[in-house]
Design a protein around this motif. Structure first.
Motif, PDB file in Angstrom:
ATOM      1  N   SER A  21      -0.864   8.808 -11.780  1.00  0.00           N
ATOM      2  CA  SER A  21      -1.784   8.844 -10.652  1.00  0.00           C
ATOM      3  C   SER A  21      -1.103   8.371  -9.375  1.00  0.00           C
ATOM      4  O   SER A  21      -0.428   7.348  -9.355  1.00  0.00           O
ATOM      5  CB  SER A  21      -2.987   7.939 -10.934  1.00  0.00           C
ATOM      6  OG  SER A  21      -4.156   8.684 -11.058  1.00  0.00           O
ATOM      7  N   ASP A  22      -1.296   9.128  -8.316  1.00  0.00           N
ATOM      8  CA  ASP A  22      -0.860   8.753  -6.989  1.00  0.00           C
ATOM      9  C   ASP A  22      -2.085   8.376  -6.162  1.00  0.00           C
ATOM     10  O   ASP A  22      -3.222   8.524  -6.622  1.00  0.00           O
ATOM     11  CB  ASP A  22      -0.102   9.917  -6.345  1.00  0.00           C
ATOM     12  CG  ASP A  22       1.041  10.419  -7.214  1.00  0.00           C
ATOM     13  OD1 ASP A  22       1.868   9.584  -7.627  1.00  0.00           O
ATOM     14  OD2 ASP A  22       1.084  11.629  -7.513  1.00  0.00           O
ATOM     15  N   LEU A  23      -1.875   7.891  -4.952  1.00  0.00           N
ATOM     16  CA  LEU A  23      -2.961   7.464  -4.084  1.00  0.00           C
ATOM     17  C   LEU A  23      -2.924   8.263  -2.787  1.00  0.00           C
ATOM     18  O   LEU A  23      -1.849   8.602  -2.287  1.00  0.00           O
ATOM     19  CB  LEU A  23      -2.844   5.966  -3.779  1.00  0.00           C
ATOM     20  CG  LEU A  23      -2.814   5.041  -4.999  1.00  0.00           C
ATOM     21  CD1 LEU A  23      -2.553   3.603  -4.559  1.00  0.00           C
ATOM     22  CD2 LEU A  23      -4.109   5.133  -5.786  1.00  0.00           C
ATOM     23  N   VAL A  24      -4.102   8.552  -2.250  1.00  0.00           N
ATOM     24  CA  VAL A  24      -4.225   9.353  -1.043  1.00  0.00           C
ATOM     25  C   VAL A  24      -5.156   8.642  -0.071  1.00  0.00           C
ATOM     26  O   VAL A  24      -6.195   8.107  -0.468  1.00  0.00           O
ATOM     27  CB  VAL A  24      -4.809  10.752  -1.359  1.00  0.00           C
ATOM     28  CG1 VAL A  24      -4.898  11.593  -0.104  1.00  0.00           C
ATOM     29  CG2 VAL A  24      -3.989  11.456  -2.429  1.00  0.00           C
ATOM     30  N   GLU A  25      -4.763   8.599   1.196  1.00  0.00           N
ATOM     31  CA  GLU A  25      -5.680   8.146   2.246  1.00  0.00           C
ATOM     32  C   GLU A  25      -5.538   9.079   3.437  1.00  0.00           C
ATOM     33  O   GLU A  25      -4.776  10.043   3.386  1.00  0.00           O
ATOM     34  CB  GLU A  25      -5.455   6.668   2.601  1.00  0.00           C
ATOM     35  CG  GLU A  25      -4.035   6.274   2.844  1.00  0.00           C
ATOM     36  CD  GLU A  25      -3.704   6.175   4.325  1.00  0.00           C
ATOM     37  OE1 GLU A  25      -4.379   6.837   5.125  1.00  0.00           O
ATOM     38  OE2 GLU A  25      -2.760   5.461   4.670  1.00  0.00           O
ATOM     39  N   ALA A  26      -6.291   8.839   4.478  1.00  0.00           N
ATOM     40  CA  ALA A  26      -6.434   9.845   5.531  1.00  0.00           C
ATOM     41  C   ALA A  26      -5.134  10.175   6.249  1.00  0.00           C
ATOM     42  O   ALA A  26      -4.984  11.280   6.765  1.00  0.00           O
ATOM     43  CB  ALA A  26      -7.480   9.383   6.543  1.00  0.00           C
ATOM     44  N   SER A  27      -4.176   9.256   6.284  1.00  0.00           N
ATOM     45  CA  SER A  27      -2.954   9.511   7.042  1.00  0.00           C
ATOM     46  C   SER A  27      -1.736   9.787   6.168  1.00  0.00           C
ATOM     47  O   SER A  27      -0.632   9.959   6.683  1.00  0.00           O
ATOM     48  CB  SER A  27      -2.653   8.321   7.965  1.00  0.00           C
ATOM     49  OG  SER A  27      -2.392   7.153   7.209  1.00  0.00           O
ATOM     50  N   GLY A  28      -1.914   9.815   4.864  1.00  0.00           N
ATOM     51  CA  GLY A  28      -0.767  10.090   4.002  1.00  0.00           C
ATOM     52  C   GLY A  28      -1.082   9.856   2.539  1.00  0.00           C
ATOM     53  O   GLY A  28      -2.220   9.578   2.165  1.00  0.00           O
ATOM     54  N   TYR A  29      -0.045   9.979   1.700  1.00  0.00           N
ATOM     55  CA  TYR A  29      -0.223   9.722   0.269  1.00  0.00           C
ATOM     56  C   TYR A  29       0.927   8.871  -0.255  1.00  0.00           C
ATOM     57  O   TYR A  29       1.989   8.749   0.375  1.00  0.00           O
ATOM     58  CB  TYR A  29      -0.370  11.014  -0.524  1.00  0.00           C
ATOM     59  CG  TYR A  29       0.831  11.936  -0.530  1.00  0.00           C
ATOM     60  CD1 TYR A  29       1.783  11.871  -1.556  1.00  0.00           C
ATOM     61  CD2 TYR A  29       1.004  12.908   0.458  1.00  0.00           C
ATOM     62  CE1 TYR A  29       2.884  12.729  -1.567  1.00  0.00           C
ATOM     63  CE2 TYR A  29       2.095  13.765   0.446  1.00  0.00           C
ATOM     64  CZ  TYR A  29       3.024  13.665  -0.574  1.00  0.00           C
ATOM     65  OH  TYR A  29       4.108  14.509  -0.591  1.00  0.00           O
ATOM     66  N   PHE A  30       0.695   8.240  -1.417  1.00  0.00           N
ATOM     67  CA  PHE A  30       1.648   7.319  -2.019  1.00  0.00           C
ATOM     68  C   PHE A  30       1.971   7.783  -3.430  1.00  0.00           C
ATOM     69  O   PHE A  30       1.072   8.103  -4.213  1.00  0.00           O
ATOM     70  CB  PHE A  30       1.058   5.902  -2.105  1.00  0.00           C
ATOM     71  CG  PHE A  30       0.758   5.267  -0.777  1.00  0.00           C
ATOM     72  CD1 PHE A  30       1.671   4.429  -0.161  1.00  0.00           C
ATOM     73  CD2 PHE A  30      -0.460   5.481  -0.145  1.00  0.00           C
ATOM     74  CE1 PHE A  30       1.393   3.814   1.052  1.00  0.00           C
ATOM     75  CE2 PHE A  30      -0.754   4.881   1.070  1.00  0.00           C
ATOM     76  CZ  PHE A  30       0.172   4.042   1.671  1.00  0.00           C
ATOM     77  N   THR A  31       3.247   7.796  -3.770  1.00  0.00           N
ATOM     78  CA  THR A  31       3.677   8.072  -5.138  1.00  0.00           C
ATOM     79  C   THR A  31       4.450   6.871  -5.662  1.00  0.00           C
ATOM     80  O   THR A  31       4.932   6.025  -4.892  1.00  0.00           O
ATOM     81  CB  THR A  31       4.573   9.326  -5.201  1.00  0.00           C
ATOM     82  OG1 THR A  31       5.746   9.100  -4.407  1.00  0.00           O
ATOM     83  CG2 THR A  31       3.826  10.543  -4.682  1.00  0.00           C
ATOM     84  N   ARG A  32       4.565   6.773  -6.978  1.00  0.00           N
ATOM     85  CA  ARG A  32       5.274   5.642  -7.566  1.00  0.00           C
ATOM     86  C   ARG A  32       6.755   5.654  -7.176  1.00  0.00           C
ATOM     87  O   ARG A  32       7.389   6.699  -7.167  1.00  0.00           O
ATOM     88  CB  ARG A  32       5.121   5.661  -9.086  1.00  0.00           C
ATOM     89  CG  ARG A  32       3.763   5.152  -9.550  1.00  0.00           C
ATOM     90  CD  ARG A  32       3.568   5.327 -11.049  1.00  0.00           C
ATOM     91  NE  ARG A  32       2.435   4.570 -11.537  1.00  0.00           N
ATOM     92  CZ  ARG A  32       1.161   4.899 -11.354  1.00  0.00           C
ATOM     93  NH1 ARG A  32       0.859   5.990 -10.681  1.00  0.00           N
ATOM     94  NH2 ARG A  32       0.188   4.140 -11.836  1.00  0.00           N
ATOM     95  N   SER A  33       7.273   4.485  -6.883  1.00  0.00           N
ATOM     96  CA  SER A  33       8.661   4.370  -6.449  1.00  0.00           C
ATOM     97  C   SER A  33       9.613   4.532  -7.637  1.00  0.00           C
ATOM     98  O   SER A  33       9.514   3.782  -8.619  1.00  0.00           O
ATOM     99  CB  SER A  33       8.906   3.009  -5.787  1.00  0.00           C
ATOM    100  OG  SER A  33      10.266   2.838  -5.492  1.00  0.00           O
TER     101      SER A  33
END
Length: 422
Positions: free
Chosen positions: A232-244
């Protein structure tokens, strides 16, 4: 997630509304909810009326402002799905009998309630579904322990004393351990809260990102496998996050800058176009206008997203096919059973109350957007379900009556409502 409950989360065409005359607003036969002959008499179901889209029947639970969150779950462990809307839960299938969770308070609709989200889950693993309640942004959260029947008030456990800052926290399993976590912002970071062995002891908050200065009232949040690595990755209004990839535990998540509107509501991560990768749906401004889906288009740099407008982000005129102000909640589901993901959203009535406007009798619209495909084109056709309910901050779509079709439950300043598919 409560056992046995199927949840569906989270280029305009001409609006198709199954409009009916005054006769369509007459009560609808309770149908299969009527008890069989010879059985004990059950409380009568609540009055029903036809919704504007003929596939739905509208059930009004009440017309008070007690909360802006509601959900489906089996609370009395009888195998039938019930509804919770703020301080009360309602027995399915008729919803005519309610039981208190905590003392009811009716709030002034010019202000706000103390219940924005209700996430059912069996936290103490006793076989009875409890509920996690998230209140006003910036306030702590708590969970209420099911007393296993009767009308006793549920014990409150203030095990999340830190602020839940954003306006659309998620309750989802992002770790892959089979148990959901509360995903939210707190103290400027995006992270998750989860219980230990004893859920009545303080939960643990774990930061998943670096401090980005997220504050209370941050709009827009989603979770899902954006990059196709199975996590699972994370998403918010200005971008998204993936595991490092450089860290053994993948933390902190690596950020990719990508605009998904100005900040709306829930942001479903779902393969909209069926090409095998994850796309993202988002309302564009929680207190304005707009709904889009963002198509993932792989490129040499990894991935890019192309916006496809479903509802424009500009103020509509009277001739617009969709009139939807303050789309503060969003879900996805296959509403019509064609195996294509549709979208559900609507107006959060009086989310921000303008001085003297709008009239409390003004419309509050609820829509579903039917996906249609032609060649490689994806379109969403708006269908008006109702014009006197709208959405709150939470929009729960699930099979509430066990017939295999998605239903809807909402609660807001207009009251609390269930929409069952016929």
């Amino acid at each position: 997630m409560a056992s046995g409950i199927r949840l569906w989360r989270c280029t305009p065409l001409a609006l198709v509304i199954a409009c009916a005359g005054e006769s369509s607003r007459a009560p609808v036969d309770a149908g299969s909810d009527a008890p069989p002959a010879g059985t004990a008499t059950a409380p009568p179901p609540l009055p029903r009326e036809a919704a504007l889209d003929a596939r739905f029947v509208k059930i009004t639970l009440h017309r008070e402002f007690t909360c802006e969150g509601a959900s489906f779950a089996d609370f009395n462990h009888d195998g039938v799905t019930d509804v919770i809307a703020g301080p009360d839960w309602y027995e399915g299938p008729g919803y005519g009998t309610s039981h208190p969770v905590w003392p009811k308070e009716a709030f002034d609709p010019h202000g706000y309630s103390d219940c924005f989200f209700e996430f059912p889950y069996d936290f103490d693993h006793d076989g009875f579904t409890d509920v996690l309640v998230v209140g006003f942004p910036g306030a702590p959260a708590a969970w209420y322990q099911n007393p296993r029947g009767g009308d006793a008030l549920w014990a409150r456990h203030d095990t999340l004393p830190w602020p839940i800052d954003n306006e659309s926290p998620l309750f989802a399993d992002i770790t892959g351990d089979g148990a959901p976590e509360l995903v939210h912002m707190s103290g400027g970071v995006l992270g998750m809260s989860s219980p230990g062995v004893d859920p009545t002891e303080p939960w643990v908050f774990r930061a998943l990102t670096e401090n980005r200065g997220y504050g209370a009232f941050t709009h827009g949040l989603g979770a899902g496998d954006v990059n196709g690595d199975g996590a699972s990755d994370l998403v918010e209004a200005s971008g998204y996050f993936t595991r490092s990839p450089e860290s053994p535990d993948g933390l902190p998540f690596t950020r990719v800058e990508q605009p998904f509107g100005a900040g709306g509501a829930q942001m479903p991560v779902v393969d909209v176009d069926g090409d095998g990768d994850a796309d993202i749906a988002a309302t564009l401004a929680a207190h304005g206008y707009g709904l889009s889906w963002f198509e993932q288009v792989p490129n040499a740099a990894g991935a890019a997203f192309v916006e496809h407008v479903v509802v424009p982000g500009t103020t509509p005129d009277a001739a617009s096919s969709v009139l939807m102000h303050e789309p503060h909640a969003l879900a996805h589901a296959d509403i019509d059973g064609d195996r294509l993901q549709d979208l559900v959203s609507g107006e959060r009535f009086w989310g921000h109350v303008p001085d003297g406007m709008p009239d409390f009798d003004a419309p509050a619209r609820l829509y579903w957007f039917e996906q249609a495909r032609a060649a490689e084109r994806v379109d969403f056709q708006p269908v008006l379900i109702d014009d006197d309910s709208g959405v709150g901050t939470q929009l729960t779509v699930a099979d509430g009556n066990g017939d295999g079709r998605p239903d809807i439950v909402i609660s807001n300043k207009k009251g609390a409502f269930v929409f069952l598919q016929r």
